[in-house]
Enzyme design. Structure first.
Site, mmCIF file in Angstrom:
data_model
loop_
_atom_site.group_PDB
_atom_site.id
_atom_site.type_symbol
_atom_site.label_atom_id
_atom_site.label_comp_id
_atom_site.label_asym_id
_atom_site.label_seq_id
_atom_site.Cartn_x
_atom_site.Cartn_y
_atom_site.Cartn_z
ATOM 1 N N GLY A 3 8.075 5.411 -5.271
ATOM 2 C CA GLY A 3 9.317 5.669 -4.689
ATOM 3 C C GLY A 3 10.015 6.597 -5.703
ATOM 4 O O GLY A 3 9.950 7.761 -5.946
ATOM 5 N N SER A 44 2.731 6.943 -9.268
ATOM 6 C CA SER A 44 3.939 8.129 -8.906
ATOM 7 C C SER A 44 5.279 7.523 -9.679
ATOM 8 O O SER A 44 5.027 7.595 -10.783
ATOM 9 C CB SER A 44 3.968 7.814 -7.197
ATOM 10 O OG SER A 44 4.831 8.964 -7.004
ATOM 11 N N TRP A 45 6.116 7.249 -8.903
ATOM 12 C CA TRP A 45 7.346 6.696 -9.761
ATOM 13 C C TRP A 45 7.210 5.343 -10.665
ATOM 14 O O TRP A 45 7.639 5.240 -11.501
ATOM 15 C CB TRP A 45 8.604 6.356 -8.561
ATOM 16 C CG TRP A 45 9.728 5.420 -9.323
ATOM 17 C CD1 TRP A 45 9.936 4.109 -8.786
ATOM 18 C CD2 TRP A 45 10.439 5.667 -10.490
ATOM 19 N NE1 TRP A 45 10.715 3.661 -9.822
ATOM 20 C CE2 TRP A 45 11.036 4.623 -10.814
ATOM 21 C CE3 TRP A 45 10.845 6.831 -10.915
ATOM 22 C CZ2 TRP A 45 12.214 4.533 -11.553
ATOM 23 C CZ3 TRP A 45 11.835 6.574 -12.148
ATOM 24 C CH2 TRP A 45 12.643 5.666 -12.277
ATOM 25 N N ASP A 101 -3.258 16.579 -5.969
ATOM 26 C CA ASP A 101 -1.963 15.840 -5.625
ATOM 27 C C ASP A 101 -0.811 16.915 -5.731
ATOM 28 O O ASP A 101 -0.449 17.521 -6.544
ATOM 29 C CB ASP A 101 -1.532 15.054 -7.018
ATOM 30 C CG ASP A 101 -0.666 13.773 -6.714
ATOM 31 O OD1 ASP A 101 0.394 14.356 -6.040
ATOM 32 O OD2 ASP A 101 -0.466 12.963 -7.460
ATOM 33 N N HIS A 148 -2.460 12.597 -3.539
ATOM 34 C CA HIS A 148 -1.322 11.706 -4.239
ATOM 35 C C HIS A 148 -1.522 10.204 -3.848
ATOM 36 O O HIS A 148 -1.417 9.341 -4.754
ATOM 37 C CB HIS A 148 -0.130 12.161 -3.694
ATOM 38 C CG HIS A 148 1.093 11.423 -4.523
ATOM 39 N ND1 HIS A 148 1.260 11.432 -5.794
ATOM 40 C CD2 HIS A 148 1.971 10.463 -3.963
ATOM 41 C CE1 HIS A 148 2.474 10.720 -6.081
ATOM 42 N NE2 HIS A 148 2.829 9.790 -5.210
#
Length: 339
Positions: free
Chosen positions: A49, A116-117, A281, A318
């Protein structure tokens, strides 16, 4: 790290043996759960996120016979309360929350897994609390740089022009020159007629760009600021956490100094790190993973065995749920079983 045993394509689903809510102050209570082996090696899952929250499928990255898997929803995300809350919600707060959770669960050290985050947060946490980390498993590297934020807001149009056009055209013409500012204002507005359609448009844009092959969401009509909520209220509300919190963090430069992660990698010298990156990605392009791997190699030069285990999945984007990505992540966790 022993790589001779073939890893499965997801471990069997397991139910949590423990769930709870941790009061971390500032009005926030975080949902957490534990599954797998209560006496096993602790592994912490950090969702992306920011604001996406966890899901049951994410427990399945970890061998339940070996790992004590801890999942938790970060501030404002998932089952944590207040939902989509952005007050007292910064990177520093989240790093502090991880330490509170570790102390609450009486864990001395743990393997930290993030995508990711979640990869950003894992790296920032490890820089601050190196002695608490057995190692890092990272996917879809995001280093929180201005260039990466600009790529998300504008650069993905080079590959996904239709999705980006829908993302921008959601806004009235006079708001389109500053899409981040416009989305941030709408997502923070207390009126559901303003923030729910904006959340749907933001979430659709990110979802469509997240996989190598289009998912089912790509076929749904793109909302505009004039699309009535109607029967979409619950579905759009489920997107509010990630959209509002992402915009909140994006507008503040992820609450990190520029180049903070790369400038502090020396603190991770000798820490085992596995990196899994989709070649295609488009949300977190491979250049960041490549830079991280090269910098870690430099930090660990002369330290035999400390170079990162860097896996590029050539047929993936991703999403952690693409077959090649999830298989590589499970393999990485399985290698850590011998540490």
């Amino acid at each position: 790290m022993d790589a001779t045993v073939k890893s499965p394509d997801f471990y069997p689903d397991t139910r949590p043996y423990d769930t709870g809510r941790l009061d971390v102050g500032d009005g926030h209570k975080l949902y957490f759960e534990q599954s797998g082996n209560p006496d096993g090696v602790a592994v912490l899952f950090l969702h992306g996120g920011p604001g996406s929250g966890c899901s049951p499928q994410q427990r399945r990255f970890f061998d339940p016979a070996h790992y004590r898997a801890i999942l938790f929803d970060q501030r404002g995300a998932g089952l944590s309360t207040p939902y989509a809350g952005t007050d007292a919600n910064t990177t520093e707060h989240l790093v502090g929350d991880i330490e509170r959770l570790r102390d609450h669960l009486n864990i001395k050290t743990w393997l930290v897994f993030g995508g990711s985050w979640g990869s950003t947060l894992a790296l920032v946490y490890a820089i601050a609390h190196r002695d608490r980390c057995r190692g890092l498993v990272l996917r879809g590297i995001f280093l929180a740089s201005p260039a990466e934020l600009d790529w998300f807001m504008t650069g993905m149009a080079r590959i996904f022009p239709e999705a980006h056009r829908n993302f921008i055209n959601f806004l009235p013409p006079d708001e389109r020159p500053d899409p981040l500012g416009a989305y941030h204002r709408r997502l923070m507005d207390p009126d559901p007629d303003l923030h729910l359609p904006a959340a749907a448009a933001w979430g659709r844009y990110e979802s469509v760009c997240s996989t190598l092959r289009p998912g089912p969401g790509a076929a749904t009509p793109a909302p505009t600021h004039e699309t009535p909520i109607g029967g979409n209220r619950q579905r759009w509300k489920s997107m509010l956490g990630i959209a509002r919190i992402e915009a909140h963090y994006f507008a503040s430069g992820m609450f990190l100094e520029e180049n903070y992660i790369l400038d502090n990698l020396d603190r991770l010298a000798g820490l085992p790190v596995a990196i899994v990156q989709g070649r295609y990605d488009m949300v977190c392009p491979i250049a960041s993973a490549d830079e991280l791997a090269r910098r870690l190699n430099t930090v660990n030069s002369g330290d035999e065995g400390a170079a990162p285990d860097y896996t590029i999945v050539d047929d993936a984007g991703h999403s952690a749920m693409e077959p090649g990505i999830r298989q590589a992540l499970i393999a990485a966790c399985d290698k850590f079983r011998t540490l």
